[in-house]
Write an enzyme that holds these catalytic residues in place. Structure first.
Site, PDB file in Angstrom:
ATOM      1  N   CYS A 115     -60.340 -83.881  54.825  1.00 14.81           N
ATOM      2  CA  CYS A 115     -59.556 -83.703  53.636  1.00 14.81           C
ATOM      3  C   CYS A 115     -58.041 -84.062  53.916  1.00 14.81           C
ATOM      4  CB  CYS A 115     -59.336 -82.082  53.243  1.00 14.81           C
ATOM      5  SG  CYS A 115     -58.563 -81.486  51.989  1.00 14.81           S
ATOM      6  N   HIS A 215     -64.473 -81.135  52.199  1.00 16.02           N
ATOM      7  CA  HIS A 215     -64.701 -80.236  53.476  1.00 16.02           C
ATOM      8  C   HIS A 215     -66.107 -79.907  54.075  1.00 16.02           C
ATOM      9  CE1 HIS A 215     -60.796 -78.488  54.071  1.00 16.02           C
ATOM     10  NE2 HIS A 215     -60.500 -78.591  52.811  1.00 16.02           N
ATOM     11  N   GLU A 217     -67.242 -79.098  56.779  1.00 15.68           N
ATOM     12  CA  GLU A 217     -67.250 -78.061  57.667  1.00 15.68           C
ATOM     13  C   GLU A 217     -67.791 -76.819  57.118  1.00 15.68           C
ATOM     14  OE1 GLU A 217     -63.344 -77.363  56.568  1.00 15.68           O
ATOM     15  OE2 GLU A 217     -64.547 -79.163  56.986  1.00 15.68           O
TER      16      GLU A 217
END
Length: 242
Positions: A115, A215, A217
């Site tokens: 990001c 994102h 994660e």
């Protein structure tokens, strides 16, 4: 050579510099959402935090670097005045992460920009950002509301490094109101959302230097990107460690 007692590569993750509260304390802290730590571990790496420092980074003990998400990049870094929708900026973190990126590339360490991290990669090489994406795309699906992740379908370029990992289409979690505008000459755009937003870039000629606007994660089901980062780090760890 530094060893962690296993074949897991050591992956450094850049951190936030924020005022935080814990226990009886309310003070400035180097912090990071645990989702990054968990994703790196699930992908096969040993996560370590890289706090903002005033001098150059020493990456002799790490095998790869993740540039984490966070606040808006300061537009002064790419020569533009601030937009009225610009959020809080952290110029000291911007400068640190540019140094961190260059130090990692100098050692040919694998790099994943997440990001804000992808935006830092673009700015570091001379690119610019859209400071408030909803004005361009005329919707807010990339950041539906505060603290709520959106969902974006991304088409990835056939033959790219990231498409080899994820395939040519992926639906991903996202949370951003800024995005890459003028793409740095050194970077290749390898992924776009349906609305044309740049979602993935790569630095050609490197084993692994990828920036994604989403994102990864936050996706606890699909760890392929972090697993690929760890694999690239594992392959190269004997070449750069001292």
């Amino acid at each position: 050579m530094v060893s962690n007692g296993s074949d897991r590569p050591i992956i450094g993750i850049s951190t936030y510099v924020e005022t935080a509260r814990w226990g009886v304390w309310h003070r400035e802290a180097a912090l990071l959402p645990t989702s990054y730590v968990q994703a790196v571990h699930r992908g096969g790496g040993v996560p370590v935090l890289l706090p903002v420092l005033p001098d150059g980074p020493d990456l002799s003990a790490v095998d790869a670097v993740v540039l984490a998400g966070g606040p808006d990049v300061d537009p002064a870094g790419y020569g533009q005045p601030p937009h009225h929708e610009l959020g809080p900026v952290r110029p000291e973190r911007d400068a640190w992460e540019v140094r961190l990126l260059r130090a990692a590339l100098d050692r040919d360490l694998p790099v994943l920009g997440v990001c804000r991290g992808a935006q830092v990669m673009n700015v570091a090489f001379g690119g610019t950002l859209h400071q408030h994406l909803p004005e361009l795309v005329e919707h807010r699906r990339h950041q539906p509301e505060p603290a709520v992740f959106g969902s974006t379908r991304v088409a990835l370029r056939a033959g790219s490094r990231i498409a080899a990992v994820l395939g040519e289409e992926v639906v991903v979690p996202c949370y951003h109101h800024q995005a890459i505008a003028e793409v740095a000459a050194e970077l290749d755009v390898v992924g776009r959302a349906d609305d044309g937003t740049v979602e993935a870039v790569e630095l050609p000629g490197r084993r692994f230097a990828i920036g994604v606007q989403w994102h990864p994660e936050e996706d606890t089901v699909d760890d392929r990107l972090f697993a690929a980062l760890a694999a690239a780090a594992r392959e190269g760890r004997g070449e750069h460690r001292t």
